[in-house]
Motif scaffolding. Structure first.
Motif, short mmCIF file in Angstrom:
data_model
loop_
_atom_site.label_atom_id
_atom_site.label_comp_id
_atom_site.label_asym_id
_atom_site.label_seq_id
_atom_site.Cartn_x
_atom_site.Cartn_y
_atom_site.Cartn_z
N ILE A 85 13.28 -13.35 -7.73
CA ILE A 85 12.43 -14.30 -7.75
C ILE A 85 11.08 -13.63 -6.98
CG2 ILE A 85 11.69 -16.45 -6.42
CD1 ILE A 85 14.69 -17.17 -6.92
N ALA A 86 11.22 -12.88 -5.87
CA ALA A 86 10.10 -12.06 -5.20
C ALA A 86 9.26 -11.29 -6.19
CB ALA A 86 10.46 -11.25 -4.28
N ALA A 87 9.80 -10.64 -7.11
CA ALA A 87 9.01 -9.95 -8.07
C ALA A 87 8.30 -10.83 -9.14
CB ALA A 87 10.08 -9.10 -8.98
N TRP A 88 8.76 -11.81 -9.58
CA TRP A 88 8.16 -12.77 -10.29
C TRP A 88 6.97 -13.31 -9.73
CZ3 TRP A 88 7.95 -12.93 -14.93
CH2 TRP A 88 8.87 -12.62 -15.79
N ILE A 89 7.19 -13.63 -8.17
CA ILE A 89 6.00 -14.40 -7.53
C ILE A 89 5.00 -13.10 -7.23
CG2 ILE A 89 5.12 -14.96 -5.08
CD1 ILE A 89 7.94 -16.27 -4.70
N ALA A 93 1.09 -13.39 -8.81
CA ALA A 93 0.13 -13.33 -8.01
C ALA A 93 -0.94 -12.32 -8.77
CB ALA A 93 0.58 -12.84 -6.68
N TRP A 94 -0.22 -11.08 -9.14
CA TRP A 94 -0.99 -9.91 -9.80
C TRP A 94 -1.88 -10.47 -11.07
CZ3 TRP A 94 -0.57 -7.96 -14.63
CH2 TRP A 94 -1.27 -6.88 -14.91
N LEU A 95 -1.17 -11.33 -11.77
CA LEU A 95 -1.71 -11.74 -13.02
C LEU A 95 -3.00 -12.61 -12.79
CD1 LEU A 95 1.38 -12.51 -15.30
CD2 LEU A 95 -0.41 -10.82 -15.85
N ALA A 96 -2.77 -13.54 -11.91
CA ALA A 96 -3.63 -14.47 -11.35
C ALA A 96 -5.02 -13.77 -10.96
CB ALA A 96 -3.37 -15.47 -10.23
N GLY A 97 -4.81 -12.81 -9.87
CA GLY A 97 -5.70 -12.11 -9.08
C GLY A 97 -6.48 -11.06 -10.17
N ALA A 120 -4.88 -1.84 -12.02
CA ALA A 120 -3.85 -1.14 -12.79
C ALA A 120 -2.58 -0.75 -11.67
CB ALA A 120 -4.31 -0.12 -13.77
N VAL A 121 -2.70 -0.09 -10.85
CA VAL A 121 -1.68 0.16 -10.04
C VAL A 121 -0.94 -1.01 -9.27
CG1 VAL A 121 -1.09 1.56 -7.54
CG2 VAL A 121 -2.54 2.51 -9.06
N LEU A 122 -1.43 -2.08 -8.78
CA LEU A 122 -0.86 -3.24 -8.39
C LEU A 122 -0.02 -3.76 -9.83
CD1 LEU A 122 -3.47 -4.66 -6.17
CD2 LEU A 122 -1.41 -3.52 -5.53
N GLY A 123 -0.52 -3.79 -10.81
CA GLY A 123 0.20 -4.49 -11.93
C GLY A 123 1.31 -3.40 -12.16
N ALA A 124 1.30 -2.32 -12.10
CA ALA A 124 2.47 -1.36 -12.45
C ALA A 124 3.40 -1.53 -11.58
CB ALA A 124 2.19 0.05 -12.77
N ALA A 125 3.03 -1.43 -10.10
CA ALA A 125 4.12 -1.75 -9.16
C ALA A 125 4.72 -3.05 -9.27
CB ALA A 125 3.19 -1.80 -7.93
N ALA A 126 4.02 -4.12 -9.45
CA ALA A 126 4.59 -5.49 -9.86
C ALA A 126 5.81 -5.39 -10.93
CB ALA A 126 3.33 -6.47 -9.88
N ALA A 127 5.12 -4.77 -12.10
CA ALA A 127 6.22 -4.76 -13.35
C ALA A 127 7.51 -3.90 -12.97
CB ALA A 127 5.17 -4.33 -14.24
N VAL A 128 7.33 -2.76 -12.28
CA VAL A 128 8.30 -1.85 -12.18
C VAL A 128 9.33 -2.60 -11.06
CG1 VAL A 128 8.94 0.28 -10.80
CG2 VAL A 128 7.06 0.09 -12.45
N ASN A 129 8.71 -3.27 -10.17
CA ASN A 129 9.52 -4.11 -8.99
C ASN A 129 10.33 -5.21 -9.79
OD1 ASN A 129 10.35 -4.69 -6.66
ND2 ASN A 129 8.90 -6.30 -6.46
#
Length: 145
Positions: A85-89, A93-97, A120-129
């Motif tokens: 759930i935290a990873a989806w949040i 948040a990354w998608l909206a931002g 890009a780095v934040l998006g990759a981190a969110a996806a990997v998480n």
């Protein structure tokens, strides 16, 4: 660690350390939402982009506060559901931002390279998480049987 010890740990309620962590998430999310929400509400002459950013930050803060509250109220083992759930949040948040940053870049006609790297780095981190959280949950569920 034996399989029985692992299963006993899986069935245990949240530790004090985890509960304090979730309490910190709840308070940080609530504090952030209150801060940005108050700024958003008390500044009527904000530019549209700034008001939208405050709205997004308020929503993200409320999302994290809700997550912290949800996790604190669980009495049953979570089996890493909280991590998923935290990873989806974080991904939402990354998608909206990221959409906001892209819209801002489109209105300005430029997209600084540094900003592109950060997004890009934040998006990759969110996806990997998210992938890691799903794998961890699947592993725990397999152990549970």
């Amino acid at each position: 660690m034996t399989p029985d010890e692992i299963l006993a740990r899986l069935e245990a309620p949240l530790s004090l350390r985890r509960r304090l962590g979730y309490l910190a998430v709840l308070l940080a999310g609530l504090g952030g939402a209150l801060l940005t929400g108050t700024l958003w509400a008390t500044e009527p002459a904000l530019p549209g982009r700034t008001a939208a950013a405050f709205g997004l930050l308020t929503t993200v803060g409320l999302g994290w506060a809700g997550y912290g509250g949800w996790a604190l109220t669980r009495r049953a083992p979570l089996y890493a559901r909280d991590r998923v759930i935290a990873a989806w949040i974080a991904l939402a948040a990354w998608l909206a931002g990221g959409a906001g940053v892209a819209a801002l870049a489109a209105t300005r006609g430029s997209f600084p390279a540094g900003m592109a790297v950060v997004v890009a780095v934040l998006g990759a981190a969110a996806a990997v998480n998210l992938v890691v959280a799903h794998r961890r949950r699947a592993a725990l569920r397999r152990l549970r049987g």
